[in-house]
Design an enzyme around this catalytic site. Sequence first.
Site, PDB file in Angstrom:
ATOM      1  CE  LYS A   1      -1.531   1.998   3.802  1.00  0.00           C
ATOM      2  NZ  LYS A   1      -1.556   3.468   3.871  1.00  0.00           N
ATOM      3  CG  ASN A   2       2.832   2.481   3.544  1.00  0.00           C
ATOM      4  OD1 ASN A   2       1.734   3.035   3.603  1.00  0.00           O
ATOM      5  ND2 ASN A   2       3.389   1.913   4.605  1.00  0.00           N
TER       6      ASN A   2
ATOM      7  CB  CYS B   1      -4.366   6.653  10.941  1.00  0.00           C
ATOM      8  SG  CYS B   1      -4.826   5.152  10.062  1.00  0.00           S
TER       9      CYS B   1
ATOM     10  NE  ARG C   1      -0.547  10.537  10.640  1.00  0.00           N
ATOM     11  CZ  ARG C   1      -0.243   9.413  10.009  1.00  0.00           C
ATOM     12  NH1 ARG C   1       0.301   9.448   8.825  1.00  0.00           N
ATOM     13  NH2 ARG C   1      -0.487   8.240  10.556  1.00  0.00           N
TER      14      ARG C   1
ATOM     15  CG  ASP D   1       2.622   1.710   9.388  1.00  0.00           C
ATOM     16  OD1 ASP D   1       2.297   2.579  10.208  1.00  0.00           O
ATOM     17  OD2 ASP D   1       2.617   1.901   8.154  1.00  0.00           O
TER      18      ASP D   1
ATOM     19  CB  ILE E   1       7.513   6.746  14.612  1.00  0.00           C
ATOM     20  CG1 ILE E   1       8.571   5.663  14.329  1.00  0.00           C
ATOM     21  CG2 ILE E   1       7.269   7.619  13.384  1.00  0.00           C
ATOM     22  CD1 ILE E   1       9.919   6.182  13.894  1.00  0.00           C
TER      23      ILE E   1
ATOM     24  NE  ARG F   1      -6.773   5.153   5.364  1.00  0.00           N
ATOM     25  CZ  ARG F   1      -5.713   5.263   6.162  1.00  0.00           C
ATOM     26  NH1 ARG F   1      -5.805   5.025   7.442  1.00  0.00           N
ATOM     27  NH2 ARG F   1      -4.547   5.632   5.666  1.00  0.00           N
TER      28      ARG F   1
END
Length: 418
Positions: free
Chosen positions: A11-12, A107, A112, A295, A317, A387
């Site tokens: 996905k990323n 999310c 961010r 993740d 993170i 997602r």
Amino acid sequence: MSGEVSISGAKNAAVAIIPAAVFAEGPCVIENVPTEISDVSVILRILSDLGAEVKMLNKNTLRIDCTRVHKTVVPYELARQMRASYYMLGALLGRFHTAEVSMPGGCNFGVRPIDQHLKGFKALGAEWSLENGMINVSADRLVGSQVYFDMVTVGATINVMLAAVKAEGLTVIENAAKEPHIVDLANFLNSMGADIMGAGTDTIKIHGVEHLHGTTYAIIPDQIEAGTYMAATAATHGDVIIKNVIPKHLESITARLRKMGVEVTEYDDSVRVTCNGPLTKTNVKTMPHPGFPTDMQPQITALLTLAEGTSIVTEGIWDNRFRYVDELMRMGADISVDGRVAVVEGTGKLIAAPVKATDLRAGAAMVIAALAAEGTSQIEDIEHIERGYEEIELKLRRLGAQIKKIVIPDATTAAKAL
């Protein structure tokens, strides 16, 4: 759980590579695309809205022709649905020298900021402004420059790579992120005629080129989806072969699972995960690649609730990625959180309960916990899970899980029915 499961494309990587198709002077054929996850659907709708021609050649192969893209404003209602929509800033700025995109969605587990993205754009000669929640960046011309990030940031590394790929001269990105999907994006751009070196290290050098052509490219497998199935196998004391993976991308996950007593056997493009004995405690700290991925933090925490002893999970993170802990505690988990640190007292078992998916990876953690728990659990807000996980219900059922998706009418619909 037992059997075999095939991992989808990352996905990323997909949500960065698809915007990069904007640069091609001709069609791109992109293979191994996880088309059935909502983040990919949204980024494809964004491209289509901008004027791209998107055609599905088969279930996981797309033909994208961006030669007729003419708009540079990403619709607010689409951009707000996902964080990676901000990659359109770098892509459109790189091609048209102007772009307008809303602040990112996705999310919600901490602030961010995109200040490092904007710092990179400015170094290349762009100006930016923020009005009514929309970020506008523009430049008369983009010129290569030195870009040093104050912190390691995947999003800004990708965005500056995109903006710099056609800039005049040499751009050097220092303190760059090193994740596999950054390497994948660089390989995709290079297959189009870009000149990018050093992706996967902390210094990336980009020599700007005038033209980029169409290409055919296959996206790498999703390391986080693979890691999630590895954790689910361990939680259910199963035996599963996880196919279509790059074992090297899974090394930090594999190392933690082995510490917990899980057997992981690596093959060329698959891993076999077996768990026969009790799970043992271990400590985990998330870090930029090649460290343990943030993740995977919720999934490993869910697994540690089933282990013997006290484990400490440190989030290196994000500031607020333990919002899901209350949901695990509803299932009998014993977890205390202090800022970025969670202390997990392994109870050895979980009890079924109604829970919520508070974000994408937290939702995956709820699935893992529910698979291991005694009884039947109900997980709400599964749109978060969708997602980032393609056909998760079907894949888990094939491994022996008793899982099904149901639709519950909301109060408004129920009232109308009455």
